[in-house]
Design a protein around this motif. Structure first.
Motif: not given
Lengths: 231, 231
Positions: B34-44, A47-52
């Motif tokens: 729905s399923v999301l796989l996130h790492s500890d970096g990168g963007s949204y 919905l909302n975010w902040m990118s590095p």
DNA sequence: CCCTTGATGTCGGAT
DNA sequence: ATCCGACGTCAAGGG
């Protein structure tokens, strides 16, 4: 990585202004400081975010916010722009942190570059007698995906797309205009090749004398290497 | 919403094939499956995901997978296509579920529509003596953002963009070609108005006799309503 | 470092 | 339902 589930509201200001009313959401804080706010639906976009690169500062609410029931305030400030995300947490339902380490990343296959390579190898799909000149043939306005010699003389410029829409035909048209002025190449025919060609794109291509070629990715991959079809 | 942190690997097949090697990641299962796989970096954007509508089936590993240390297998199958995501979980480090409820959704401000409205109110920015005819002036190929009367006679067609690139100039060119045939409007000038105009777009516009107008959103918003600048 | 193009784009509105 | 354009597009590759 820190996972927080909380009733919260949020404000974003930056390239636009946006507001999220109070609701229960997932907040993900990644190791690089980036923050995602997810609801329990929709797709992968938060919905909302902040990118590095960005920084997260957690503060106590001021009197006004405290009066509205705010427990803590997160200010996420982008490091290089004035993008800012402010989250007001009213009630924290879950809070946990996890060490994930570095991710080896995704390995992809089957994108446009692959289609282009396969068609370069199977240039006969353009018709018998065609000979590949080169991939990524350079021009002043950018590289043409494929250039081939036509059996009747002259040249064939090919634009390869996964999904062929009107933009791709426009792009090819610009290349053809330029290449056609080169006496070493003229006459230059155009072929628009894609896994799927939109009707509007086909009409425009036909109107401009550009050929359309629908690519069967599985068949091309199979012809290239039968084993690779297994996965 | 279910949150799982686990060492896992994943395969996606669908519009492309992709593979994620074994690593520790966050898995999010939303209420719609729905399923999301996130790492500890990168963007949204997740490393891998499945969009709704889809179904998640959790199974025990077969002998081969169990031998490789797999604890459980998630098969996420899209309901309407053959897109499929298979996740092999080797070690579950965290597993929690949370009731989030329906989200009221995001409220936006500051997009192209707002720019268009502001410029319609401040049509003098096109130059002294301009008079607005109407916003969204209809044509056979779509509405022109703004149409105005030029002080020297004739008409001005304006294309408004947040970021002005070459596509916008092409779009305006098509409108100008069409509008110019209308004796009630001719001659029709073109103005390309955007918060930011890319150099290539400016060159193309100049080449076609189309004027360029850079819009200062903050100033326009301030002229419109000073209070609205506070947030 | 800027610019251009592709994307499992996603998302919303209009037809 | 499909088509089409905007997006806080993001992200990768080339000059």
């Amino acid at each position: 990585m820190r996972l927080v589930v909380a009733r919260c509201s949020a404000h974003y200001t930056g390239r636009l202004s946006a507001h999220l009313p109070l609701a229960t959401r997932l907040l993900v804080v990644k190791a690089d400081g980036s923050v995602l706010l997810h609801s329990d639906g929709g797709s992968y976009k938060p919905l909302n975010w902040m990118s590095p690169p960005c920084s997260l500062v957690v503060t106590a609410p001021d009197d006004d916010a405290a009066g509205r029931g705010v427990d803590q305030v997160w200010v996420v400030q982008h490091a290089k722009s004035d993008d800012r995300l402010v989250v007001e947490l009213h009630e924290v339902l879950h809070d946990s942190s996890h060490e994930l380490g570095v991710d080896p990343g995704l390995v992809k296959d089957g994108v446009e570059a692959h289609l282009q390579r396969l068609l370069a190898e199977q240039v006969h799909l353009l018709g018998p007698g065609h000979v590949l000149v080169r991939r990524e043939y350079p021009t002043a306005i950018g590289p043409v995906d494929l250039l081939a010699r036509h059996p009747d003389g002259g040249t064939v410029a090919v634009e390869v797309k996964r999904r062929g829409d009107i933009d791709g035909v426009e792009q090819l048209t610009r290349y053809l205009e330029l290449l056609g002025r080169d006496p070493l190449l003229a006459p230059v025919r155009g072929v628009f090749a894609a896994q799927e060609i939109k009707p509007q794109a086909r009409v425009l291509a036909n109107d401009r004398g550009i050929g359309c070629l629908v690519l069967d990715y599985d068949a091309m991959r199979g012809a290239d290497d039968p084993d690779s079809r297994l996965f």
